[in-house]
Motif scaffolding. Structure first.
Motif, short mmCIF file in Angstrom:
data_model
loop_
_atom_site.label_atom_id
_atom_site.label_comp_id
_atom_site.label_asym_id
_atom_site.label_seq_id
_atom_site.Cartn_x
_atom_site.Cartn_y
_atom_site.Cartn_z
N THR A 1 32.72 -67.46 11.85
CA THR A 1 31.62 -66.79 11.16
C THR A 1 31.97 -65.33 10.89
N ALA A 2 32.58 -64.67 11.88
CA ALA A 2 32.93 -63.26 11.74
C ALA A 2 33.95 -63.05 10.63
N ILE A 3 34.97 -63.90 10.57
CA ILE A 3 36.00 -63.75 9.53
C ILE A 3 35.41 -64.07 8.16
N THR B 1 27.49 -60.14 -0.57
CA THR B 1 26.49 -59.22 -1.13
C THR B 1 26.83 -57.78 -0.77
N LEU B 2 27.18 -57.55 0.51
CA LEU B 2 27.60 -56.21 0.91
C LEU B 2 28.87 -55.79 0.17
N GLY B 3 29.78 -56.73 -0.02
CA GLY B 3 30.99 -56.43 -0.78
C GLY B 3 30.68 -55.99 -2.19
N MET B 4 29.74 -56.69 -2.83
CA MET B 4 29.31 -56.29 -4.17
C MET B 4 28.76 -54.87 -4.18
N VAL B 5 27.89 -54.57 -3.21
CA VAL B 5 27.28 -53.24 -3.14
C VAL B 5 28.35 -52.17 -2.93
N MET C 1 32.45 -50.48 9.75
CA MET C 1 31.08 -50.30 10.26
C MET C 1 30.51 -51.61 10.82
N LEU C 2 30.85 -52.73 10.16
CA LEU C 2 30.31 -54.02 10.59
C LEU C 2 31.17 -54.70 11.65
N PHE C 3 32.29 -54.09 11.97
CA PHE C 3 33.22 -54.70 12.93
C PHE C 3 32.56 -54.98 14.28
N ILE D 1 26.25 -45.58 15.93
CA ILE D 1 25.51 -46.63 16.63
C ILE D 1 26.39 -47.86 16.84
N GLY D 2 27.14 -48.22 15.82
CA GLY D 2 28.02 -49.39 15.90
C GLY D 2 29.09 -49.22 16.96
N VAL D 3 29.72 -48.04 17.02
CA VAL D 3 30.76 -47.80 18.02
C VAL D 3 30.18 -47.87 19.43
N TYR D 4 29.03 -47.24 19.63
CA TYR D 4 28.42 -47.21 20.96
C TYR D 4 27.99 -48.61 21.40
#
Length: 503
Positions: A61-63, A30-34, A49-51, A403-406
């Motif tokens: 699950t992550a992959i 879904t995110l890929g579509m967006v 960002m989601l890494f 936020i993701g990096v921190y």
């Protein structure tokens, strides 16, 4: 062999159909579509960002989630290309040539439907190839030693720079920078700190998350702001999406040819979906009895490139998962994810973690079916996403990146490092230096160093091992041929410029 394959597929299906994996597969596609629908946002930026989230998930699950973003973006990329003449992803650029004319003729719905059908067909061919040829390829790869792996990685890095778009010289320069950044920190064998310049935070090396989010997140946002625009879009109904019998007749052979092209070039390091799309378009125009139709709304010019780029997306997982050699920056991110989770990518992974490998493969089927179900009935929602004001969208993305990096290590140093990499990445893009080879060099650099050292130990310090072993020698010759071809192209281009100048 057939019995083993069926057992592996059953294992993969049982893994992919767990509730957690299904949820994250749905989130990823879904995110890929967006991401594909919104021009300029970028697949790599979203994956970066989601890494950090993937650190708290099981590796499988992550992959599954990151892979869903990758191939899901190809489905959505054609939407903006057809409706606005703005490709959502680089591989969708060629769809503009015939997709936008179809939209102006009132056939946008048909173009969107047929690209979805072509995307699913191409992806299915790529998945089948992965299912059938992964195990035979593993048997070959298991005979590889350190010299073969090092030489093959060299070929992959050079191919990624030479074959892809842009200047090969600049690409190779960025690979070298990536390798240098990759070896920052403690030497694994000696424990000696390298290139840290007295900065204690660099002892553990440069964070892959900070590098990826900077070069592909912050830099992408800065670049996209320059091109932001709001466009009014008309309504696309489900009824208008139904193709005619003539559309279907003209599409099925281009789908078959394009899936072959996409699968072949997807396996090759550095080529990727963009090259596959343009080659498939060129082939269809060449074999057509009415080449003058292309560029004016030919259905083949829409179906072929979309089929090719989706076949290429799926086939690109073969060298990444089976050999541990990423052919693109996206695959390098997925490879980095495996390493962070303590999994050694390569041929041994299929034997050590068959649930992971076959679970990911079977999730591709689930993800592509979900994409078809999402893409066609919800096309109106995807179209409305194109009207989101960019001055709202992009600042929110930057905040989420920080936020993701921190959240990964609780380090403000990594946040500042991300912002620094973002500025450097933006400057590099302005000067025409591609960021993708840098990420490939960053991920492969430490692996190449390890394989090189092992090869030197086996040969007692002699470089002859790289040319006396037949497979390694073949890879070395291929790398040299690619470099010579690149230099020849640079020489021809300069001669052409000189000859065009008035005397």
């Amino acid at each position: 062999m057939l019995n083993d394959l069926l057992l592996n597929l059953a294992l993969g299906l049982s893994t992919a159909l767990t509730v957690e994996n299904l949820i994250y597969c749905a989130i990823g596609v879904t995110l890929g579509m967006v991401v594909g629908v919104l021009p300029g946002l970028g697949t790599l930026a979203t994956m970066s960002m989601l890494f950090p989230i993937t650190f708290y998930l099981e590796p499988t699950t992550a992959i599954i989630m990151l892979a869903g973003i990758w191939y899901g973006s190809s489905y959505g990329g054609s939407t903006a290309a057809i409706l606005l003449n703005l490709p959502g992803t680089p591989s969708s650029a060629v769809v503009c040539l015939d997709g936008y004319p179809m939209a102006r003729q009132g056939r946008a719905g048909v173009a969107l439907f047929m690209t979805t059908a072509g995307s699913f067909f191409g992806a299915s061919v790529g998945i089948v190839l992965m299912m059938l040829f992964s195990q035979p390829l593993v048997k070959v790869a298991l005979s590889f030693g350190p010299a073969e792996y090092f030489s093959f990685m060299i070929v992959g890095l050079i191919a990624a720079c030479v074959i892809s778009d842009g200047s090969a010289i600049k690409g190779i320069a960025m690979v070298m920078v990536g390798i240098l950044l990759g070896v920052v920190g403690l030497d694994v064998q000696t424990g000696q700190a390298r290139f840290i310049f007295g900065i204690v935070e660099l002892v553990d090396g440069i964070s892959l998350v900070a590098l990826a989010m900077g070069f592909f997140g912050i830099a992408e946002v800065m670049w996209s702001v320059r091109q932001a625009a709001v466009t009014d879009i008309g309504r696309v109904s489900l009824r208008s999406m139904m193709p005619t019998r003539e559309d279907i007749r003209r599409s099925w052979m281009p789908m078959i040819r394009a899936s072959g092209i996409g699968s072949f070039f997807g396996i090759m390091p550095g080529v990727g979906p963009s090259v596959s799309s343009f080659l498939s378009y060129a082939l269809e125009k060449k074999v057509s009895r009415e080449p003058e139709r292309f560029g004016k709304g030919a259905i083949e010019g829409v179906v072929a490139p979309e089929t090719a780029n989706n076949a290429s997306d799926q086939a690109s997982f073969i060298p990444t998962m089976v050999l541990g050699i990423p052919g693109s920056a996206t695959m390098a991110l997925i490879l980095g994810l495996l390493i962070i989770h303590g999994i050694t990518p390569g041929p041994a992974m299929m034997a050590e973690r068959p649930d992971l490998f076959w679970g990911v493969v079977m999730s591709f089927w689930i993800g592509n079916i979900l994409l078809v179900l999402l893409n066609i009935p919800m096309i109106g929602i995807w179209v409305r996403l194109l009207t989101i004001p960019y001055h709202v969208l992009y600042p929110a993305i930057v905040v989420f990146i920080c936020i993701g990096v921190y959240s990964v290590s609780g380090s403000t140093f990594d946040v500042f490092l991300t912002l620094l990499f973002g500025l450097v990445g933006y400057g590099a893009r302005l000067m025409g230096f591609p960021a993708a080879p840098l990420l490939l060099g960053f991920v492969l650099g430490p692996m190449m160093e390890q394989q090189f050292r092992r090869a030197m130990l086996l040969s007692r310090g002699s470089l002859d091992i790289f040319v006396t072993r037949p497979v390694s020698a073949a890879f070395v010759l291929l790398a040299a041929a690619l470099l010579l071809w690149s230099l020849w192209n640079v020489y021809r281009a300069r001669r052409a410029v000189v000859s065009e100048q008035p005397s």
